[in-house]
Design a protein around this motif. Structure first.
Motif, PDB file in Angstrom:
ATOM      1  N   UNK A 159     -34.403 -17.044  31.919  1.00 19.04           N
ATOM      2  CA  UNK A 159     -35.642 -17.028  31.141  1.00 19.04           C
ATOM      3  C   UNK A 159     -35.456 -16.496  29.719  1.00 19.04           C
ATOM      4  N   UNK A 160     -34.450 -15.659  29.524  1.00 20.40           N
ATOM      5  CA  UNK A 160     -34.186 -15.140  28.185  1.00 20.40           C
ATOM      6  C   UNK A 160     -33.063 -15.902  27.485  1.00 20.40           C
ATOM      7  N   UNK A 161     -32.541 -16.921  28.164  1.00 21.89           N
ATOM      8  CA  UNK A 161     -31.484 -17.772  27.608  1.00 21.89           C
ATOM      9  C   UNK A 161     -30.252 -16.964  27.203  1.00 21.89           C
ATOM     10  N   UNK A 162     -29.872 -16.028  28.053  1.00 23.99           N
ATOM     11  CA  UNK A 162     -28.675 -15.214  27.827  1.00 23.99           C
ATOM     12  C   UNK A 162     -27.574 -15.670  28.775  1.00 23.99           C
ATOM     13  N   UNK A 163     -26.313 -15.612  28.345  1.00 27.04           N
ATOM     14  CA  UNK A 163     -25.226 -16.138  29.164  1.00 27.04           C
ATOM     15  C   UNK A 163     -24.725 -15.224  30.279  1.00 27.04           C
ATOM     16  N   UNK A 164     -24.712 -13.895  30.038  1.00 29.87           N
ATOM     17  CA  UNK A 164     -24.037 -12.988  30.961  1.00 29.87           C
ATOM     18  C   UNK A 164     -24.857 -11.716  31.162  1.00 29.87           C
ATOM     19  N   UNK A 165     -24.762 -11.189  32.378  1.00 31.97           N
ATOM     20  CA  UNK A 165     -25.411  -9.924  32.665  1.00 31.97           C
ATOM     21  C   UNK A 165     -24.575  -9.087  33.613  1.00 31.97           C
ATOM     22  N   UNK A 166     -24.802  -7.788  33.551  1.00 33.12           N
ATOM     23  CA  UNK A 166     -24.157  -6.869  34.483  1.00 33.12           C
ATOM     24  C   UNK A 166     -25.232  -6.153  35.276  1.00 33.12           C
ATOM     25  N   UNK A 167     -25.053  -6.152  36.578  1.00 34.09           N
ATOM     26  CA  UNK A 167     -25.902  -5.413  37.494  1.00 34.09           C
ATOM     27  C   UNK A 167     -25.133  -4.126  37.801  1.00 34.09           C
ATOM     28  N   UNK A 168     -25.690  -2.980  37.423  1.00 30.18           N
ATOM     29  CA  UNK A 168     -24.995  -1.704  37.556  1.00 30.18           C
ATOM     30  C   UNK A 168     -25.765  -0.792  38.506  1.00 30.18           C
ATOM     31  N   UNK A 169     -25.163  -0.505  39.657  1.00 29.97           N
ATOM     32  CA  UNK A 169     -25.791   0.376  40.643  1.00 29.97           C
ATOM     33  C   UNK A 169     -25.113   1.745  40.610  1.00 29.97           C
ATOM     34  N   UNK A 170     -25.810   2.717  40.043  1.00 30.73           N
ATOM     35  CA  UNK A 170     -25.249   4.046  39.884  1.00 30.73           C
ATOM     36  C   UNK A 170     -25.298   4.881  41.160  1.00 30.73           C
ATOM     37  N   UNK A 171     -25.871   4.366  42.241  1.00 28.75           N
ATOM     38  CA  UNK A 171     -25.887   5.111  43.502  1.00 28.75           C
ATOM     39  C   UNK A 171     -24.759   4.708  44.443  1.00 28.75           C
ATOM     40  N   UNK A 172     -23.889   3.831  43.989  1.00 31.44           N
ATOM     41  CA  UNK A 172     -22.742   3.450  44.813  1.00 31.44           C
ATOM     42  C   UNK A 172     -21.782   4.638  44.915  1.00 31.44           C
ATOM     43  N   UNK A 173     -20.945   4.637  45.946  1.00 34.30           N
ATOM     44  CA  UNK A 173     -19.986   5.731  46.139  1.00 34.30           C
ATOM     45  C   UNK A 173     -19.069   5.855  44.918  1.00 34.30           C
ATOM     46  N   UNK A 174     -18.585   4.727  44.423  1.00 35.92           N
ATOM     47  CA  UNK A 174     -17.847   4.692  43.166  1.00 35.92           C
ATOM     48  C   UNK A 174     -18.521   3.646  42.280  1.00 35.92           C
ATOM     49  N   UNK A 175     -18.421   3.839  40.982  1.00 30.96           N
ATOM     50  CA  UNK A 175     -19.085   2.901  40.078  1.00 30.96           C
ATOM     51  C   UNK A 175     -18.498   1.500  40.200  1.00 30.96           C
ATOM     52  N   UNK A 176     -17.196   1.414  40.424  1.00 31.27           N
ATOM     53  CA  UNK A 176     -16.570   0.079  40.572  1.00 31.27           C
ATOM     54  C   UNK A 176     -17.233  -0.730  41.683  1.00 31.27           C
ATOM     55  N   UNK A 177     -17.648  -0.057  42.758  1.00 28.45           N
ATOM     56  CA  UNK A 177     -18.340  -0.731  43.865  1.00 28.45           C
ATOM     57  C   UNK A 177     -19.742  -1.173  43.460  1.00 28.45           C
ATOM     58  N   UNK A 178     -20.296  -0.543  42.422  1.00 24.44           N
ATOM     59  CA  UNK A 178     -21.676  -0.810  42.022  1.00 24.44           C
ATOM     60  C   UNK A 178     -21.823  -1.780  40.861  1.00 24.44           C
ATOM     61  N   UNK A 179     -20.749  -2.481  40.504  1.00 26.93           N
ATOM     62  CA  UNK A 179     -20.804  -3.394  39.355  1.00 26.93           C
ATOM     63  C   UNK A 179     -20.727  -4.841  39.819  1.00 26.93           C
ATOM     64  N   UNK A 180     -21.682  -5.649  39.353  1.00 23.56           N
ATOM     65  CA  UNK A 180     -21.651  -7.097  39.595  1.00 23.56           C
ATOM     66  C   UNK A 180     -21.880  -7.807  38.278  1.00 23.56           C
TER      67      UNK A 180
END
Length: 130
Positions: A100-121
């Motif tokens: 809807x915003x015509x943007x190419x890329x996004x990051x979903x960042x979940x700061x409650x994951x055990x490690x941040x690497x697990x919380x990144x999509x």
């Protein structure tokens, strides 16, 4: 200023990991959003928080249909979460925001994951309007 979304993504991920290590999981999303935006600005990136995005649907205009948590360099949407586990609904939400915003890329960042690497999509907008 960086133009490449890959370079921007790398900086965002580096800062998110650092914030997660320093603050730990379990805080409200707004805390992580505020701290991350500040860190990115400190790195020289242009950051907009809680950016209202208008849409038009079925002949009606909606001024602020949704808000992007963070938009970096007009090229990367960050959706900040602090939940036990990311769901498919979170990814669908970000993909819709990208389309809807015509943007190419996004990051979903979940700061409650055990490690941040697990919380990144990383999600890519492959939608092409006809």
């Amino acid at each position: 200023m960086l133009n490449c979304s890959v370079g921007i993504s790398s900086i965002v991920i580096e800062e998110a990991i650092g914030i997660h290590r320093e603050l730990g999981p379990g805080l409200f999303e707004t805390v992580y959003e505020t701290v991350l935006a500040g860190r990115l600005e400190k790195r020289g990136l242009r950051v907009e928080r809680q950016l209202p995005v208008p849409i038009e649907f079925d002949g009606h205009a909606f001024g602020a249909a949704f808000k992007i948590d963070i938009l970096v360099e007009d090229a990367l949407i960050l959706e900040i979460k602090s939940v036990e586990q990311l769901s498919k609904a979170h990814a669908k939400q970000l993909l819709t925001y990208l389309r809807l915003s015509n943007q190419p890329v996004g990051l979903l960042l979940n700061f409650s994951a055990a490690t941040m690497r697990e919380g990144i999509r990383r999600l890519v907008n492959n939608y092409k309007a006809e």
